[in-house]
Write a protein that holds these residues in place. Structure first.
Motif, PDB file in Angstrom:
ATOM      1  N   GLY A  45       0.793  -1.224   0.000  1.00  0.00           N
ATOM      2  CA  GLY A  45       0.000   0.000   0.000  1.00  0.00           C
ATOM      3  C   GLY A  45       0.823   1.271   0.000  1.00  0.00           C
ATOM      4  N   ARG A  46       2.087   1.170   0.333  1.00  0.00           N
ATOM      5  CA  ARG A  46       2.963   2.349   0.354  1.00  0.00           C
ATOM      6  C   ARG A  46       3.816   2.479  -0.905  1.00  0.00           C
ATOM      7  N   TRP A  69       1.195   3.867  -6.601  1.00  0.00           N
ATOM      8  CA  TRP A  69      -0.199   4.176  -6.271  1.00  0.00           C
ATOM      9  C   TRP A  69      -0.417   5.683  -6.241  1.00  0.00           C
ATOM     10  N   PHE A  70       0.542   6.402  -5.702  1.00  0.00           N
ATOM     11  CA  PHE A  70       0.412   7.835  -5.490  1.00  0.00           C
ATOM     12  C   PHE A  70       0.858   8.640  -6.720  1.00  0.00           C
ATOM     13  N   ASP A 118      -1.663  11.534  -1.479  1.00  0.00           N
ATOM     14  CA  ASP A 118      -0.631  11.171  -0.503  1.00  0.00           C
ATOM     15  C   ASP A 118      -0.903  11.921   0.798  1.00  0.00           C
ATOM     16  N   THR A 119      -1.990  11.508   1.422  1.00  0.00           N
ATOM     17  CA  THR A 119      -2.451  12.086   2.679  1.00  0.00           C
ATOM     18  C   THR A 119      -2.729  10.938   3.642  1.00  0.00           C
ATOM     19  N   ARG A 179      -3.591   7.296   2.174  1.00  0.00           N
ATOM     20  CA  ARG A 179      -2.816   6.110   2.548  1.00  0.00           C
ATOM     21  C   ARG A 179      -3.707   5.071   3.224  1.00  0.00           C
ATOM     22  N   MET A 218      -5.766   3.356   0.509  1.00  0.00           N
ATOM     23  CA  MET A 218      -4.994   2.428  -0.321  1.00  0.00           C
ATOM     24  C   MET A 218      -4.726   1.131   0.436  1.00  0.00           C
ATOM     25  N   ILE A 219      -4.349   1.255   1.691  1.00  0.00           N
ATOM     26  CA  ILE A 219      -4.111   0.060   2.508  1.00  0.00           C
ATOM     27  C   ILE A 219      -5.414  -0.705   2.712  1.00  0.00           C
ATOM     28  N   GLN A 228      -1.853   4.549  15.164  1.00  0.00           N
ATOM     29  CA  GLN A 228      -1.668   5.684  14.248  1.00  0.00           C
ATOM     30  C   GLN A 228      -2.458   6.904  14.729  1.00  0.00           C
TER      31      GLN A 228
END
Length: 185
Positions: free
Chosen positions: A43-44, A48-49, A56-57, A61, A64-65, A100
């Motif tokens: 996911g990173r 993707w970004f 890319d926030t 993120r 996407m994960i 997180q």
């Protein structure tokens, strides 16, 4: 009678020692840790970004994960022997999101509400991606869930869609044990 009491006492000591270890000992690694690490690493990935125009926030993120986690969970739900690991993987996701949120400064009062919202979002994505995968058309689900209604352009959506469908196909061709070992790439 003394033998039964001794066995019960031994079991109680085991429970107490397990609780002490959990509270004060080193955390035990989750059996799904390799898989969760692979999901996060996937996911990173920058494509993707960059190519996929996923924002890319923190939200981008997370989304996407969540998309990759959803594909893995959908694949594993086809295997009844994976029910335990699926529950552990979901718990690991919750624990990670909790951590997180705490790192981002959200206090104890807001953690439960935010984690609950994230779990609801994951559940919604599971349903949306399940339907989209059945039709091999991820674009509407991606626009709604990954891009949150923003239009990143047809090329970006096509990139993410193609990559997620390829991931789905790779997962379908793998044994559950390999997936649980983190082999999702």
């Amino acid at each position: 009678m003394p033998e039964i009491a001794a066995r019960q006492g031994g079991a109680l000591i085991g429970v107490v020692m397990g609780l002490i270890d959990k509270l004060f000992g080193a955390p035990r690694p989750s059996p799904t840790a390799p898989l969760y690490a692979a999901i996060i690493a996937n996911g990173r990935q920058p494509h993707w970004f960059l190519d996929g125009a996923v924002p890319d926030t923190i939200d981008g993120r997370f989304d996407m994960i969540a998309a990759i986690l959803a594909l893995v969970l959908l694949r594993l739900e086809d295997d009844p022997s994976s029910a335990g690991p699926v529950a552990q993987l979901t718990e690991q996701f919750i624990d990670d999101m909790d951590g997180q949120l705490r790192e981002s400064g959200i206090g104890d009062v807001g953690i439960g509400k935010n984690v609950g919202q994230m779990m609801s979002m994951l559940g919604g994505r599971l349903g949306a991606y399940r339907e989209a995968l059945a039709s091999d058309d991820l674009a509407p689900a991606l626009r709604r869930n990954l891009y949150r209604g923003n239009d990143p352009g047809a090329d970006a959506v096509a990139h993410v869609s193609a990559q997620l469908l390829a991931l789905r196909d790779r997962l379908a061709g793998q044994e559950s044990a390999a997936i649980l070992a983190g082999q999702i790439g």
